[in-house]
Write a protein that holds these residues in place. Structure first.
Motif, mmCIF file in Angstrom:
data_model
loop_
_atom_site.group_PDB
_atom_site.id
_atom_site.type_symbol
_atom_site.label_atom_id
_atom_site.label_comp_id
_atom_site.label_asym_id
_atom_site.label_seq_id
_atom_site.Cartn_x
_atom_site.Cartn_y
_atom_site.Cartn_z
ATOM 1 N N PRO A 98 0.842 -1.204 0.000
ATOM 2 C CA PRO A 98 0.000 0.000 0.000
ATOM 3 C C PRO A 98 0.879 1.256 0.000
ATOM 4 N N THR A 99 0.411 2.300 -0.672
ATOM 5 C CA THR A 99 1.172 3.552 -0.762
ATOM 6 C C THR A 99 0.267 4.743 -0.498
ATOM 7 N N PHE A 100 0.894 5.809 -0.012
ATOM 8 C CA PHE A 100 0.218 7.103 0.128
ATOM 9 C C PHE A 100 1.184 8.175 -0.360
ATOM 10 N N ASN A 101 0.695 9.051 -1.226
ATOM 11 C CA ASN A 101 1.517 10.142 -1.753
ATOM 12 C C ASN A 101 0.801 11.471 -1.565
ATOM 13 N N TYR A 102 1.565 12.458 -1.153
ATOM 14 C CA TYR A 102 1.077 13.835 -1.022
ATOM 15 C C TYR A 102 2.079 14.710 -1.760
ATOM 16 N N ASN A 103 1.614 15.519 -2.730
ATOM 17 C CA ASN A 103 2.537 16.260 -3.576
ATOM 18 C C ASN A 103 1.972 17.640 -3.890
ATOM 19 N N THR A 104 2.711 18.677 -3.507
ATOM 20 C CA THR A 104 2.306 20.053 -3.824
ATOM 21 C C THR A 104 3.346 20.757 -4.687
ATOM 22 N N THR A 105 4.232 19.995 -5.344
ATOM 23 C CA THR A 105 5.262 20.624 -6.177
ATOM 24 C C THR A 105 4.614 21.250 -7.403
ATOM 25 N N ASP A 106 5.293 22.248 -7.962
ATOM 26 C CA ASP A 106 4.731 22.980 -9.098
ATOM 27 C C ASP A 106 5.013 22.326 -10.447
ATOM 28 N N SER A 107 5.854 21.310 -10.485
ATOM 29 C CA SER A 107 6.163 20.630 -11.734
ATOM 30 C C SER A 107 6.633 19.217 -11.435
ATOM 31 N N ALA A 108 6.213 18.264 -12.257
ATOM 32 C CA ALA A 108 6.643 16.886 -12.047
ATOM 33 C C ALA A 108 8.088 16.661 -12.482
ATOM 34 N N MET A 109 8.530 17.339 -13.526
ATOM 35 C CA MET A 109 9.876 17.136 -14.064
ATOM 36 C C MET A 109 10.914 18.087 -13.471
ATOM 37 N N ASN A 110 10.574 19.362 -13.315
ATOM 38 C CA ASN A 110 11.512 20.370 -12.812
ATOM 39 C C ASN A 110 10.864 21.207 -11.715
ATOM 40 N N PRO A 111 10.649 20.639 -10.543
ATOM 41 C CA PRO A 111 9.996 21.416 -9.484
ATOM 42 C C PRO A 111 10.905 22.528 -8.956
ATOM 43 N N SER A 112 10.298 23.644 -8.625
ATOM 44 C CA SER A 112 11.050 24.750 -8.025
ATOM 45 C C SER A 112 10.468 25.162 -6.676
ATOM 46 N N LYS A 113 9.271 24.712 -6.369
ATOM 47 C CA LYS A 113 8.699 24.971 -5.051
ATOM 48 C C LYS A 113 7.691 23.891 -4.717
ATOM 49 N N GLY A 114 7.502 23.696 -3.437
ATOM 50 C CA GLY A 114 6.543 22.707 -2.966
ATOM 51 C C GLY A 114 7.213 21.591 -2.197
ATOM 52 N N GLN A 115 6.420 20.581 -1.859
ATOM 53 C CA GLN A 115 6.923 19.441 -1.117
ATOM 54 C C GLN A 115 6.189 18.183 -1.554
ATOM 55 N N ALA A 116 6.811 17.053 -1.291
ATOM 56 C CA ALA A 116 6.212 15.765 -1.635
ATOM 57 C C ALA A 116 6.555 14.768 -0.538
ATOM 58 N N ILE A 117 5.556 13.986 -0.143
ATOM 59 C CA ILE A 117 5.731 12.955 0.872
ATOM 60 C C ILE A 117 5.220 11.643 0.283
ATOM 61 N N SER A 118 5.992 10.594 0.473
ATOM 62 C CA SER A 118 5.598 9.272 0.002
ATOM 63 C C SER A 118 5.767 8.277 1.139
ATOM 64 N N LEU A 119 4.730 7.514 1.428
ATOM 65 C CA LEU A 119 4.758 6.488 2.470
ATOM 66 C C LEU A 119 4.391 5.150 1.841
ATOM 67 N N THR A 120 5.200 4.133 2.085
ATOM 68 C CA THR A 120 4.892 2.793 1.586
ATOM 69 C C THR A 120 5.127 1.783 2.696
ATOM 70 N N PHE A 121 4.434 0.673 2.589
ATOM 71 C CA PHE A 121 4.634 -0.437 3.509
ATOM 72 C C PHE A 121 4.610 -1.723 2.682
ATOM 73 N N GLU A 122 5.786 -2.281 2.452
ATOM 74 C CA GLU A 122 5.899 -3.502 1.652
ATOM 75 C C GLU A 122 5.771 -4.702 2.569
ATOM 76 N N TYR A 123 4.776 -5.537 2.308
ATOM 77 C CA TYR A 123 4.552 -6.755 3.085
ATOM 78 C C TYR A 123 4.758 -7.938 2.149
ATOM 79 N N THR A 124 5.714 -8.800 2.470
ATOM 80 C CA THR A 124 6.048 -9.933 1.616
ATOM 81 C C THR A 124 5.909 -11.224 2.396
#
Length: 181
Positions: A98-124
């Motif tokens: 399962p994953t959760f992503n939060y992203n407020t960056t202004d560009s996917a390729m060349n961001p200049s402002k904002g933040q991004a958080i990614s949380l994952t939990f790999e269960y094998t």
């Protein structure tokens, strides 16, 4: 072989003690598939779920690798190392991530402002079956701030993860963390 492909080094031309027989190298063949789906939640957030089914066959390239990984055991009386021809065996991994992503960056390729958080939990393993059992929570945080009259961007990234086996099994060596990148 990273020494040859990345650095252009010929293992036979290395000084004594640094040759092919002293490096830890293994070959790996993987087969499998995965499914992934995600759903947007609110304006900058997204939930996702990944299922992966994978069989991985690993084998030693040289005697140093065979000797080193013969000491890596899943528990005192059980080892992933099987066969007598330098084979490590087959790892059967069934993963649910399962994953959760939060992203407020202004560009996917060349961001200049904002933040991004990614949380994952790999269960094998576990109820998913297979012969590997581990979990790996991971958190990643990225921050971008414009600098020097918006000509440059100050970027910061933090990534942390932990991996742990369960059901008296160790984490496969190719999934572990090692120093050096």
């Amino acid at each position: 072989d990273q020494a040859r492909e990345v650095y252009g080094l010929d293992p036979t031309a290395l000084p004594q003690g640094l040759g092919f027989d002293d490096r830890l190298n293994f070959e790996q063949n993987r087969k499998g598939f995965s499914f992934y789906g995600s759903y947007p939640w609110k304006i900058w957030s997204r939930f996702g779920l990944n299922y992966s089914f994978e069989n991985s066959k690993t084998s030693a390239v040289n005697p140093a690798t065979q000797d080193y990984f013969s000491a890596v055991r899943t528990q005192e009386n059980e080892s992933f190392i099987t066969g007598n021809s330098g084979s490590f065996g087959t790892f059967r991994s069934r993963k649910l991530i399962p994953t959760f992503n939060y992203n407020t960056t202004d560009s996917a390729m060349n961001p200049s402002k904002g933040q991004a958080i990614s949380l994952t939990f790999e269960y094998t393993g576990g109820f998913l079956k297979g012969n590997t059992n581990y979990y790996r929570p991971t958190v990643e945080y990225r921050y971008f701030h414009p600098a020097n009259k918006r000509r440059n961007t100050l970027a910061f990234r933090f990534m942390g993860s932990h991996i742990r086996g369960f059901k008296n099994t160790a984490v496969p060596f190719y999934e572990r963390f090692f120093m050096g990148g």
